[in-house]
Enzyme design. Structure first.
Site: not given
Lengths: 343, 343
Positions: A8, A10, A73-75, A225, A286
């Protein structure tokens, strides 16, 4: 010695030009004359190298991680912005960058794809990007956003046929999905402090309520998470499964659901490895992500999760599975790539 | 020996007539001719006694709990149904029933009020019910729903002045609020398996982001269900506070926020008492609530949380505070009532 595979990561450190291009794209939604071309974005290999060498790769080497499964990037996925075409162009650009990183650092980064999701749009529109990322870019997994609306949860639950085209493709390619939301545009939910964790809990509970894995017995989800609130409330979920006349969580969910180790303190990891079978836990940090400081209580980075695994009561054999074995099993295409390299 | 005070019990076992009346009230929203009168609801003291003696009181005696802070059934508050007047009538009825239970069992039940919240309605409309419940019914606390829309989160965050009239009243009366949502009417969120836990995490994070307790230094919130995901992810929240340049969580939040022990397995309670200072933990079971079975792994009820506290590494002194001392401090009106009884 295990390989240490972080499942995980990003690309949170992409060169600024990427964000600038995205801002122009967003501006272009309302002012088409401002819409940038894909070819306007120019990022050199040297820029990519620098963004990785000074950041993720440096930390991986300091902490002793070998390989990161690396996704956009997740966000910044922000599937709620614009329409399908906006998401498609953005996903294509971001996935290409992660692919290029994987080519520049083939021993350390293996790409995982974001999807061109858009709220209300049929999920079959994501299939071409999955094809491209798996066949041309060597992606070994995907990130699936269970809430492309960014906190408003306008899509159906993960057990709904709405999602089945993606699941069929996952089964076809034998790739798992990390169930990962993006930025929250909801005034009540902080992105990394509420929306991410809530989405993990929500997704887990949706699977508990349904019978998705009877329909897709080989489908595999990673709930990131550390599974949100699920392991901490494992007794509640076991009790809810009983009340709903479901099989035990082990039978009902744990052939298909895995949790990562993005839990940023020792007691949290201790609970995770105590409650969840080690076969269902995948190492992850992460990094570089939500929490970037050094924990003043320990003197080490909050997200240096390998330290917590090392300090846990897990046996050497169990640690091997969490660091490497489970990742090879859950991501068979990763295993193939590693074997092709003699690993 | 400590008193054992369960700070989180709901009247989930009220006589069927209550639910039948509510169903008529809901039908009456669209068909005013069907709307029942308050006086149509008739529940005798004997019916109340039986509903308690065979349920909550029986379990309290079996498990060794002395007193329950008793509020209307959380999932039935359903503030999203109808308008303010619907909620006001319903809250009034439910609070009166809990008051009557407290009068029938004065040594075992002390009432906590639900509020007549309604989405979008100013919170000052809740003040008269708080006055009535505190002054006439001896309520020692309130349940505040941070999302009266039932999963759509249409209200502002808890740090917003929208909520301040309630906070001012809480300060005036020196009563705390348990931050407790009601049933989910959102298709993505299971009520007790997702919405409750998500709301706990969300509320905690809203407080972390804001500076509410600078404005109301004596305001006290209980975040139920063991704080949602917060203790399990305490490292993440500590790190987020650092990134936001907030004080430590201890300084920033733990003079005002408390967690209950509604965590239904030993490892969860062990984490809670390991991570959260014992001064911030209040004993609770939410019995009879979300999870009603016996855990086949232990042979005891999932929600028999006293067993987990007993089996933890807490000292006798720490257990005293969790069972009794903290409840007296967080609910000063409870302390007064107990002292008036010589307890």
């Amino acid at each position: 010695m295990s390989l240490v595979i972080d499942c995980h990561g990003h690309y949170t450190t992409a060169p600024k030009a990427l964000e600038q291009w995205r801002n122009k794209q967003i501006a272009g939604i309302n002012q088409p004359s401002e819409m940038p071309k894909v070819s306007d974005l120019k990022i050199s290999d040297d820029e990519l190298r620098e963004s990785i060498e000074l950041n993720q790769l440096k930390f991986m080497q300091e902490r002793g991680a070998d390989i990161t499964l690396f996704s956009p990037r997740a966000s910044f996925m922000a599937h709620h912005i614009g329409d399908y075409n906006i998401s498609a162009t953005w996903a294509s650009i971001c996935n290409e960058l992660c692919y290029r990183v994987s080519q520049l650092f083939p021993n350390h980064f293996i790409p995982v794809a974001m999807l061109p999701q858009s709220p209300g749009v049929p999920t079959k529109t994501c299939l071409a990007e999955i094809d491209r990322c798996v066949n041309e870019y060597g992606n070994v997994g995907i990130n699936l956003n269970p809430d492309p609306s960014g906190g408003h949860w306008t899509s159906p639950p993960l057990t709904d046929p709405y999602w089945f085209p993606i699941y069929e493709k996952m089964v076809e390619y034998n790739v798992p999905a990390m169930i990962h939301v993006s930025t929250s545009c909801h005034h009540c939910f902080h992105t990394t402090g509420a929306h991410y964790l809530n989405a993990d809990t929500t997704s887990f509970m949706q699977c508990l309520q349904g019978d998705l894995f009877k329909i897709f017995p080989t489908l595999r989800f990673i709930v990131p998470h550390g599974g949100g609130a699920a392991p901490y409330h494992w007794g509640r979920f076991r009790g809810l499964a009983m009340m709903m006349k479901k099989p035990t969580l082990e039978e009902h969910l744990l052939n298909n659901i895995y949790f990562d180790t993005c839990v940023y303190h020792q007691p949290g990891i201790d609970l995770l490895v105590d409650v969840i079978p080690y076969k269902n836990i995948l190492f992850a940090s992460e990094m570089i992500g939500a929490v970037r400081d050094i924990d003043p209580n320990t003197g080490f980075y909050f997200d240096d999760t390998k330290r917590y695994i090392e300090a846990s009561t897990l046996t050497k054999e169990q640690k091997y599975h969490i660091y490497e074995g489970n990742a090879r099993r859950v991501f068979p295409r990763l295993d193939q790539q590693l074997k092709a390299k003699g690993l």
